[in-house]
Design a protein around this motif. Structure first.
Motif, PDB file in Angstrom:
ATOM      1  N   GLY A  24       0.816  -1.195   0.000  1.00  0.00           N
ATOM      2  CA  GLY A  24       0.000   0.000   0.000  1.00  0.00           C
ATOM      3  C   GLY A  24       0.859   1.258   0.000  1.00  0.00           C
ATOM      4  N   GLY A  25       2.123   1.112  -0.298  1.00  0.00           N
ATOM      5  CA  GLY A  25       3.027   2.244  -0.324  1.00  0.00           C
ATOM      6  C   GLY A  25       3.635   2.461   1.044  1.00  0.00           C
ATOM      7  N   VAL A  26       4.892   2.839   1.050  1.00  0.00           N
ATOM      8  CA  VAL A  26       5.602   3.052   2.300  1.00  0.00           C
ATOM      9  C   VAL A  26       4.981   4.190   3.087  1.00  0.00           C
ATOM     10  N   ALA A  27       4.427   5.185   2.415  1.00  0.00           N
ATOM     11  CA  ALA A  27       3.840   6.335   3.099  1.00  0.00           C
ATOM     12  C   ALA A  27       2.642   5.939   3.957  1.00  0.00           C
ATOM     13  N   HIS A  28       2.019   4.807   3.675  1.00  0.00           N
ATOM     14  CA  HIS A  28       0.839   4.385   4.419  1.00  0.00           C
ATOM     15  C   HIS A  28       1.170   3.457   5.584  1.00  0.00           C
ATOM     16  N   CYS A  29       2.392   3.044   5.708  1.00  0.00           N
ATOM     17  CA  CYS A  29       2.797   2.137   6.775  1.00  0.00           C
ATOM     18  C   CYS A  29       3.627   2.875   7.820  1.00  0.00           C
ATOM     19  N   CYS A  30       3.373   2.560   9.081  1.00  0.00           N
ATOM     20  CA  CYS A  30       4.222   3.090  10.148  1.00  0.00           C
ATOM     21  C   CYS A  30       5.543   2.341  10.103  1.00  0.00           C
ATOM     22  N   LEU A  31       6.611   3.072  10.038  1.00  0.00           N
ATOM     23  CA  LEU A  31       7.928   2.467  10.024  1.00  0.00           C
ATOM     24  C   LEU A  31       8.568   2.500  11.403  1.00  0.00           C
ATOM     25  N   LYS A  32       8.030   3.348  12.280  1.00  0.00           N
ATOM     26  CA  LYS A  32       8.572   3.513  13.620  1.00  0.00           C
ATOM     27  C   LYS A  32       7.444   3.895  14.568  1.00  0.00           C
ATOM     28  N   ILE A  33       7.516   3.431  15.800  1.00  0.00           N
ATOM     29  CA  ILE A  33       6.518   3.782  16.807  1.00  0.00           C
ATOM     30  C   ILE A  33       7.160   4.728  17.801  1.00  0.00           C
ATOM     31  N   LYS A  34       6.490   5.846  18.034  1.00  0.00           N
ATOM     32  CA  LYS A  34       6.976   6.825  19.002  1.00  0.00           C
ATOM     33  C   LYS A  34       6.061   6.795  20.214  1.00  0.00           C
ATOM     34  N   GLY A  35       6.514   7.353  21.314  1.00  0.00           N
ATOM     35  CA  GLY A  35       5.742   7.362  22.546  1.00  0.00           C
ATOM     36  C   GLY A  35       4.761   8.519  22.650  1.00  0.00           C
ATOM     37  N   THR A  36       4.380   9.116  21.528  1.00  0.00           N
ATOM     38  CA  THR A  36       3.474  10.258  21.529  1.00  0.00           C
ATOM     39  C   THR A  36       2.090   9.848  22.029  1.00  0.00           C
ATOM     40  N   LYS A  37       1.566  10.630  22.961  1.00  0.00           N
ATOM     41  CA  LYS A  37       0.200  10.425  23.449  1.00  0.00           C
ATOM     42  C   LYS A  37      -0.569  11.712  23.215  1.00  0.00           C
ATOM     43  N   VAL A  38      -1.815  11.570  22.779  1.00  0.00           N
ATOM     44  CA  VAL A  38      -2.643  12.726  22.453  1.00  0.00           C
ATOM     45  C   VAL A  38      -3.906  12.678  23.299  1.00  0.00           C
ATOM     46  N   THR A  39      -4.413  13.840  23.665  1.00  0.00           N
ATOM     47  CA  THR A  39      -5.665  13.937  24.393  1.00  0.00           C
ATOM     48  C   THR A  39      -6.765  13.257  23.582  1.00  0.00           C
ATOM     49  N   LEU A  40      -7.622  12.510  24.253  1.00  0.00           N
ATOM     50  CA  LEU A  40      -8.662  11.746  23.560  1.00  0.00           C
ATOM     51  C   LEU A  40      -9.529  12.620  22.665  1.00  0.00           C
ATOM     52  N   GLY A  41      -9.832  13.817  23.100  1.00  0.00           N
ATOM     53  CA  GLY A  41     -10.682  14.708  22.317  1.00  0.00           C
ATOM     54  C   GLY A  41     -10.065  15.158  21.002  1.00  0.00           C
ATOM     55  N   LYS A  42      -8.763  14.998  20.857  1.00  0.00           N
ATOM     56  CA  LYS A  42      -8.086  15.400  19.621  1.00  0.00           C
ATOM     57  C   LYS A  42      -7.968  14.255  18.619  1.00  0.00           C
ATOM     58  N   LEU A  43      -8.439  13.075  18.999  1.00  0.00           N
ATOM     59  CA  LEU A  43      -8.384  11.926  18.092  1.00  0.00           C
ATOM     60  C   LEU A  43      -9.671  11.842  17.282  1.00  0.00           C
ATOM     61  N   ARG A  44      -9.532  11.528  15.999  1.00  0.00           N
ATOM     62  CA  ARG A  44     -10.699  11.403  15.121  1.00  0.00           C
ATOM     63  C   ARG A  44     -10.992   9.952  14.757  1.00  0.00           C
ATOM     64  N   SER A  45      -9.948   9.163  14.476  1.00  0.00           N
ATOM     65  CA  SER A  45     -10.167   7.792  14.041  1.00  0.00           C
ATOM     66  C   SER A  45      -8.896   6.984  14.233  1.00  0.00           C
ATOM     67  N   TYR A  46      -9.003   5.679  13.949  1.00  0.00           N
ATOM     68  CA  TYR A  46      -7.822   4.815  13.997  1.00  0.00           C
ATOM     69  C   TYR A  46      -8.039   3.632  13.074  1.00  0.00           C
ATOM     70  N   HIS A  47      -6.952   2.992  12.717  1.00  0.00           N
ATOM     71  CA  HIS A  47      -7.018   1.695  12.044  1.00  0.00           C
ATOM     72  C   HIS A  47      -5.824   0.868  12.515  1.00  0.00           C
ATOM     73  N   VAL A  48      -5.985  -0.431  12.435  1.00  0.00           N
ATOM     74  CA  VAL A  48      -4.941  -1.345  12.877  1.00  0.00           C
ATOM     75  C   VAL A  48      -4.092  -1.715  11.669  1.00  0.00           C
ATOM     76  N   GLN A  49      -2.802  -1.527  11.808  1.00  0.00           N
ATOM     77  CA  GLN A  49      -1.843  -1.886  10.765  1.00  0.00           C
ATOM     78  C   GLN A  49      -1.286  -3.259  11.114  1.00  0.00           C
ATOM     79  N   GLU A  50      -1.474  -4.210  10.223  1.00  0.00           N
ATOM     80  CA  GLU A  50      -1.046  -5.578  10.505  1.00  0.00           C
ATOM     81  C   GLU A  50      -0.136  -6.093   9.406  1.00  0.00           C
ATOM     82  N   ARG A  51       0.534  -7.174   9.719  1.00  0.00           N
ATOM     83  CA  ARG A  51       1.325  -7.876   8.720  1.00  0.00           C
ATOM     84  C   ARG A  51       0.389  -8.682   7.844  1.00  0.00           C
ATOM     85  N   PRO A  52       0.674  -9.002   6.652  1.00  0.00           N
ATOM     86  CA  PRO A  52       1.878  -8.751   5.872  1.00  0.00           C
ATOM     87  C   PRO A  52       1.840  -7.424   5.126  1.00  0.00           C
TER      88      PRO A  52
END
Length: 101
Positions: A24-52
């Protein structure tokens, strides 16, 4: 002999292009996980990135400002944020959190 030497880099380039396309292109995959935490009210959506599709398992949050945050799937903050977004998705938009039915 010179045709074989030219053929090898071409085959490598084709292989790399196909593998990036399949992910799906490298731009669409997380290559690194950071410890950033955001206030819940600032989150709009999420999706789970899985292998392969992508090499790194992660939860990708999108903020209301369209920023992407890559989070560790098993962290308490990640699970709490996913539950919060799931609950808001089920709640009709015309009801506030404090509304009584």
């Amino acid at each position: 002999m010179s045709k074989c030497i030219l053929l090898v880099p071409l085959l490598i380039a084709v292989y790399m292009a196909c593998s990036v396309s399949a992910q799906g292109g490298v731009a669409h995959c997380c290559l690194k996980i950071k410890g950033t935490k955001v206030t819940l009210g600032k989150l709009r959506s999420y999706h789970v990135q899985e292998r392969p599709s992508c090499h790194l398992p992660a939860v990708v949050f999108t903020t209301v400002r369209n920023k992407r945050i890559c989070a560790e799937p098993n962290q308490p903050w990640t699970n709490k944020s996913m539950a919060y977004l799931d609950e808001n998705r089920r709640r009709p938009h015309f009801l506030s959190k404090n509304s009584i039915l």
